[in-house]
Design an enzyme around this catalytic site. Structure first.
Site, PDB file in Angstrom:
ATOM      1  N   GLU A  22       0.845  -1.193   0.000  1.00  0.00           N
ATOM      2  CA  GLU A  22       0.000   0.000   0.000  1.00  0.00           C
ATOM      3  C   GLU A  22       0.882   1.245   0.000  1.00  0.00           C
ATOM      4  O   GLU A  22       1.718   1.426   0.878  1.00  0.00           O
ATOM      5  CB  GLU A  22      -0.876  -0.021   1.264  1.00  0.00           C
ATOM      6  CG  GLU A  22      -1.542   1.294   1.573  1.00  0.00           C
ATOM      7  CD  GLU A  22      -2.264   1.292   2.929  1.00  0.00           C
ATOM      8  OE1 GLU A  22      -2.235   0.262   3.627  1.00  0.00           O
ATOM      9  OE2 GLU A  22      -2.858   2.338   3.252  1.00  0.00           O
ATOM     10  N   ASP A  65      -1.037  -1.026   5.843  1.00  0.00           N
ATOM     11  CA  ASP A  65      -0.896  -0.445   7.180  1.00  0.00           C
ATOM     12  C   ASP A  65      -1.832  -1.144   8.160  1.00  0.00           C
ATOM     13  O   ASP A  65      -2.886  -1.643   7.769  1.00  0.00           O
ATOM     14  CB  ASP A  65      -1.276   1.046   7.155  1.00  0.00           C
ATOM     15  CG  ASP A  65      -0.224   1.873   6.424  1.00  0.00           C
ATOM     16  OD1 ASP A  65       0.898   1.358   6.240  1.00  0.00           O
ATOM     17  OD2 ASP A  65      -0.544   3.014   6.037  1.00  0.00           O
ATOM     18  N   ASP A  98      -4.072  -0.144  10.039  1.00  0.00           N
ATOM     19  CA  ASP A  98      -5.134   0.770  10.467  1.00  0.00           C
ATOM     20  C   ASP A  98      -6.382   0.518   9.616  1.00  0.00           C
ATOM     21  O   ASP A  98      -6.391  -0.396   8.782  1.00  0.00           O
ATOM     22  CB  ASP A  98      -4.670   2.234  10.352  1.00  0.00           C
ATOM     23  CG  ASP A  98      -4.308   2.611   8.915  1.00  0.00           C
ATOM     24  OD1 ASP A  98      -4.599   1.816   7.984  1.00  0.00           O
ATOM     25  OD2 ASP A  98      -3.732   3.694   8.715  1.00  0.00           O
ATOM     26  N   ASP A 119      -7.808   2.137   7.146  1.00  0.00           N
ATOM     27  CA  ASP A 119      -7.597   2.242   5.701  1.00  0.00           C
ATOM     28  C   ASP A 119      -6.862   1.018   5.153  1.00  0.00           C
ATOM     29  O   ASP A 119      -7.186   0.504   4.092  1.00  0.00           O
ATOM     30  CB  ASP A 119      -6.767   3.494   5.385  1.00  0.00           C
ATOM     31  CG  ASP A 119      -7.662   4.655   4.983  1.00  0.00           C
ATOM     32  OD1 ASP A 119      -8.891   4.420   4.835  1.00  0.00           O
ATOM     33  OD2 ASP A 119      -7.139   5.767   4.823  1.00  0.00           O
TER      34      ASP A 119
END
Ligand code: 0RA
Length: 630
Positions: free
Chosen positions: A425, A498, A500, A502
């Site tokens: 990403e 990541d 998180d 997103d």
């Protein structure tokens, strides 16, 4: 030396083998001695009760996970007979529990409908249990008998009285840890199968009681298959509110089908034979597909929707959700996992039943028929457009060096079994990963933020997306009918996002892409998710921490130390990234697998579809851990 073969008949050998053989080679009977095998024991016991339900005598099956480590399966059927077996001179129930394949012998039913993956019966459960207790209610009496490792421990005896009308069978077993590597039952695993059984047997109630966690779940669907397709289509937009449904019985064979189209593009046909999910398809599915294509073509031509070219199978199956449930006396299971129906007579039978029943349904429901024919025609148009787009992807890649996307930092080795591709990403994390990697074995493909949601895009749009075209080209196998596992360019495809929300979303988008376009890679175990650390705890040396739970423990052990939270992969330098997330010796990666195709399809439609509420509920229920190893 000439063996004394004459004194043995085939029958003797079978009896001699008996349950000893089951304990010697358990995997042959229950598939494995791990978690799957353990739960298979429960299904085996439940299948016997399902048979009783199919024969029309059982309405309720209770499954209890007891605190003492045992499981109880109780039904309100006729109760296993207790009278003496004419040859063996022991109670029939004892024969059923202590003789391999004894089930069918004294069973007056013309056929066993259900039966586990291997159709081996309750004696296998007994053989693999350190203790098993059976209780039968019949003729106003309660009978009880105890066994251990398949051997009789007590005589069958009357231990109480009950109402004459009350009948049933109750089996409690303690799985033997000498044989099974785990003996802890997981209600979540059982639940999926029980829901399926309840859908496939309209009206039957299955109660799952977890005494350990003090939880109860009930599965009962008066609408059977009709409710099943509606449930599968939850989170999708149905093309027609009322599912198509029909059931026909000819010569001891029952065929039951339910169909509901949705406005998406995926095809979902789930086949069951005697309640067993035929993951590999078979003659029932091919008969169904042939008939579906024919009937929709005929209807479209007759009503003038279709003018020239015929619709092909893919056209009429776009957005199709269907259950094909067959109950036959003598199923022949083939294929690698014995989940492909082989009976050759079934294809023509299903074809002719579906042809007449579906044509009839279309006559009676012209509005639904028209919607389906129109959707199929649109699919045909899109198919031709997608073909052009796919050719474009091929041509585009032919221009760049070696046909590979420019953003791909390839590895030098060509040994697929050793190589890996990291799909990363963001450009900045992609940059760190390129510096950190082992150039020989690890390739890096950075992604520009979020890829297209293929769940909501037509194939034409999907193939038109640069990011998706890059993915397909880098992986090498192609998609759809031209998919070829032999062309896979890397043994492991690792998604690195990541830690998180997103990142989870991007991971879900990628998994949706793989699930819909290259499911074979998930089945084959090639798809992984990297697990980047959440925190760095500094105390003398750096300690990387991957979960909140671990952080708590680390702080308890190390005392307060300075803690840094990693907001994203981009915050790590290349040596940290290498050590925590990419070095095969020290990293963590999660293999992505599909536990249950029915469940996975629903999860993806729900996560990626239009129904915002159920997505919110799911994410809240599963918090950050959004269960991606579906
Ligand atoms: C053989 C014959 C009959 C019932 C059963 C087996 C039976 C087996 C199991 C196993 C679990 N639950 C079960 N319930 C019934 C019919 C006997 C009769 O005619 O009454």
């Amino acid at each position: 030396m000439v063996p004394e073969q004459k004194s043995y008949t085939a029958q003797d050998i079978k009896v001699l083998e008996g349950l000893e053989g089951v304990r010697k080679r358990p995997a042959m009977y229950i598939g494995s001695t791990g978690k799957d095998g353990l739960h298979h024991l429960v299904y085996e016991a439940v299948d016997n009760s399902v048979d009783e339900a199919l024969a029309g005598f059982c309405k309720l099956i209770k499954v209890i996970i007891n605190k003492d480590g045992s499981a109880t399966i109780e039904d309100d059927g006729r109760g296993i007979p207790v009278d003496l077996h004419p040859q063996l001179k022991i109670p029939a129930v004892e024969v059923a529990l202590t003789r391999l394949h004894a089930g069918g012998k004294f069973d007056k039913k013309s056929y066993m409908i259900s039966g586990g993956l291997h159709g081996v019966g309750i004696s296998v459960v007994n053989a693999l249990s350190k203790k098993l207790i059976v209780e039968v209610k019949r003729d106003g009496k309660i009978y009880r008998q105890e066994y251990s490792k398949g051997k009789t421990k007590t005589k069958l005896s009357v231990v109480g009285k009950c109402d004459e009308e009350v009948t049933g069978t109750k089996v409690t077993f303690f799985p033997d840890e000498e044989i099974l590597s785990t003996t802890k039952f997981d209600p979540g695993v059982l639940e999926t199968r029980f829901r399926e059984i309840a859908f496939l047997n309209a009206g039957l109630k299955i109660l799952l009681i977890d005494e350990v966690k003090d939880k109860k779940k009930e599965f009962q669907y008066a609408g059977g298959l009709v409710e099943f397709v509606k449930w599968l289509n939850e989170g999708k937009e149905a093309l027609h509110a009322k599912p198509i449904y029909f059931k026909r019985e000819v010569d001891h064979t029952i065929i039951e089908i339910s169909i509901q189209y949705n406005t998406n593009y995926q095809e979902n046909i789930f086949g069951f034979v005697n309640t067993i999910n035929t993951v590999e398809g078979g003659t029932h599915i091919s008969g169904f597909k042939t008939a579906l294509t024919r009937v929709i073509n005929d209807y479209a031509k007759k009503t003038g929707v279709l003018k020239d070219d015929a619709l092909v199978g893919d056209d009429v199956r776009e957005g199709l959700t269907a259950i094909v449930s067959l109950k036959i006396p003598d199923p022949q299971f083939e294929g690698q996992t014995k989940t492909k129906l082989g009976n050759s007579e079934v294809k023509g039978f299903v074809d002719s039943v579906v042809t007449s029943a579906l044509a009839e349904f279309f006559e009676e429901n012209p509005l639904i028929a028209k919607k389906i024919a129109t959707k199929s025609l649109e699919s045909a148009k899109a198919r031709l457009a997608a073909k052009k787009a796919r050719e474009l992807v091929r041509r585009k890649s032919a221009f760049s060096l070696a046909g590979l996307p420019g953003k791909l930092a390839d590895c030098s080795s060509k040994k697929t079994e050793k190589t890996e591709i990291y799909i990363v990403e963001g450009e900045s994390a992609g940059g760190s990963a390129k510096q950190a990697r082992n150039k020989e074995m690890q390739a890096i493909l950075p992604l520009k933020g979020k890829i297209l949601n293929v769940e909501k895009s037509s194939p034409t749009k999907a193939f038109g997306s640069d990011e998706i075209a890059n993915l397909i080209t880098a992986i090498g196998t192609g998609v759809g009918e031209s998919f070829d596992l032999a062309k896979l360019r890397y043994g492991k495809v690792i998604i690195m996002t990541d830690a998180d929300v997103d990142g989870e979303h991007i991971k879900t988008l990628l998994l949706t892409f793989f699930f819909r376009f290259m499911p074979q890679l998930i089945e084959n175990g090639n798809i992984y998710a990297a697990v980047p650390p959440l925190y760095k705890v500094r105390k003398k040396a750096d300690h990387y921490v991957y979960t909140e739970e671990q952080l708590k423990r680390a702080l308890e052990k190390l005392g307060s130390a300075s803690v840094t939270r990693f907001k994203g992969l981009g915050e790590m330098d290349s040596s940290q990234l290498w050590e925590t997330t990419m070095n095969p010796r020290t990293r963590k990666i999660k293999k992505i697998f599909i536990e249950d195709a029915v469940e996975a399809d629903k999860t993806f439609s729900m996560l990626m579809g239009d129904d915002v509420q159920s997505r919110k509920d799911f994410i809240q229920e599963n918090a950050m851990e959004a269960r991606l190893d579906v």
